[in-house]
Design an enzyme around this catalytic site. Structure first.
Site, short mmCIF file in Angstrom:
data_model
loop_
_atom_site.label_atom_id
_atom_site.label_comp_id
_atom_site.label_asym_id
_atom_site.label_seq_id
_atom_site.Cartn_x
_atom_site.Cartn_y
_atom_site.Cartn_z
NE ARG A 134 -13.69 -5.65 -4.48
CZ ARG A 134 -12.76 -5.14 -5.26
NH1 ARG A 134 -13.09 -4.35 -6.29
NH2 ARG A 134 -11.48 -5.38 -5.03
CG ASN A 168 -12.82 -4.47 -1.18
OD1 ASN A 168 -11.99 -5.26 -0.71
ND2 ASN A 168 -12.45 -3.40 -1.87
CD GLU A 212 -0.86 -6.02 -6.69
OE1 GLU A 212 -1.66 -6.87 -7.16
OE2 GLU A 212 -1.23 -4.86 -6.38
CG HIS A 241 -5.55 -6.58 -3.76
ND1 HIS A 241 -5.49 -5.24 -4.05
CD2 HIS A 241 -4.54 -7.17 -4.47
CE1 HIS A 241 -4.47 -5.02 -4.89
NE2 HIS A 241 -3.88 -6.18 -5.15
NE ARG A 250 -9.32 -3.55 -11.40
CZ ARG A 250 -9.09 -3.25 -10.12
NH1 ARG A 250 -8.47 -4.09 -9.33
NH2 ARG A 250 -9.48 -2.07 -9.64
CG PHE A 293 -6.95 6.40 4.64
CD1 PHE A 293 -6.53 5.31 3.89
CD2 PHE A 293 -6.99 7.65 4.03
CE1 PHE A 293 -6.13 5.45 2.58
CE2 PHE A 293 -6.59 7.80 2.70
CZ PHE A 293 -6.17 6.70 1.97
CE1 TYR A 301 -4.13 -1.81 0.18
CE2 TYR A 301 -2.95 -3.19 1.75
CZ TYR A 301 -4.03 -2.98 0.91
OH TYR A 301 -5.02 -3.93 0.81
CB THR A 348 -12.76 -0.34 -4.88
OG1 THR A 348 -11.88 -0.60 -5.98
CG2 THR A 348 -11.99 -0.47 -3.59
#
Length: 134
Positions: free
Chosen positions: A102, A112, A126, A115, A85, A57, A49, A91
């Site tokens: 989701r 959700n 990733e 990822h 997706r 946050f 992230y 999201t």
């Protein structure tokens, strides 16, 4: 064939819907080429992230994503990044249509369920982050 990384997030594991989510990916024709269960910690979360690690946050994301083990997976298939997706929906789960993962299983923006990589470049980064052994 294209590959993408997904992570079955803590809410997915807590609700015990991992099998349902995996089944939807398999029914869509995607092959699971790697998977494992792992506990995420601060260093990997800050790397994953990095684009929001300096935001106020971020501690909430870090707390949630380290709250229980998750299941990263590499899926393979034709146009898998875009198709996964689409299966997931937006999201924010509250904006996701029923019938999407989701929309059916998520709660909000953070909880959700899954990822998913958003581009071939992100997928490559990733995959290395979560499966350095491959």
């Amino acid at each position: 064939m294209e590959e993408t990384l997904i992570i079955l997030k803590p809410d997915c594991m807590k609700k015990r819907v991992a099998g349902e989510v995996i089944s939807r990916f398999e029914k869509a024709g995607f092959e699971i080429v790697a998977s494992k269960v792992m506990q995420l910690d601060g260093p990997i979360l800050r790397e994953h992230y990095a684009h929001v690690a300096d935001k106020p946050f971020f501690p909430e994301i870090e707390e949630f994503m380290s709250s229980r083990p998750v299941m990263p997976m590499i899926l393979r298939g034709e146009d898998v990044i875009a198709k996964v997706r689409d299966l997931l929906g937006p999201t924010n789960s509250q904006e996701a249509a029923k019938g999407t993962i989701r929309g059916d299983l998520g709660t909000d923006m953070m909880q959700n369920v899954v990822h998913a990589s958003d581009s071939p470049e992100a997928a490559a980064d990733e995959k290395k982050r979560f499966f350095p052994e491959l």
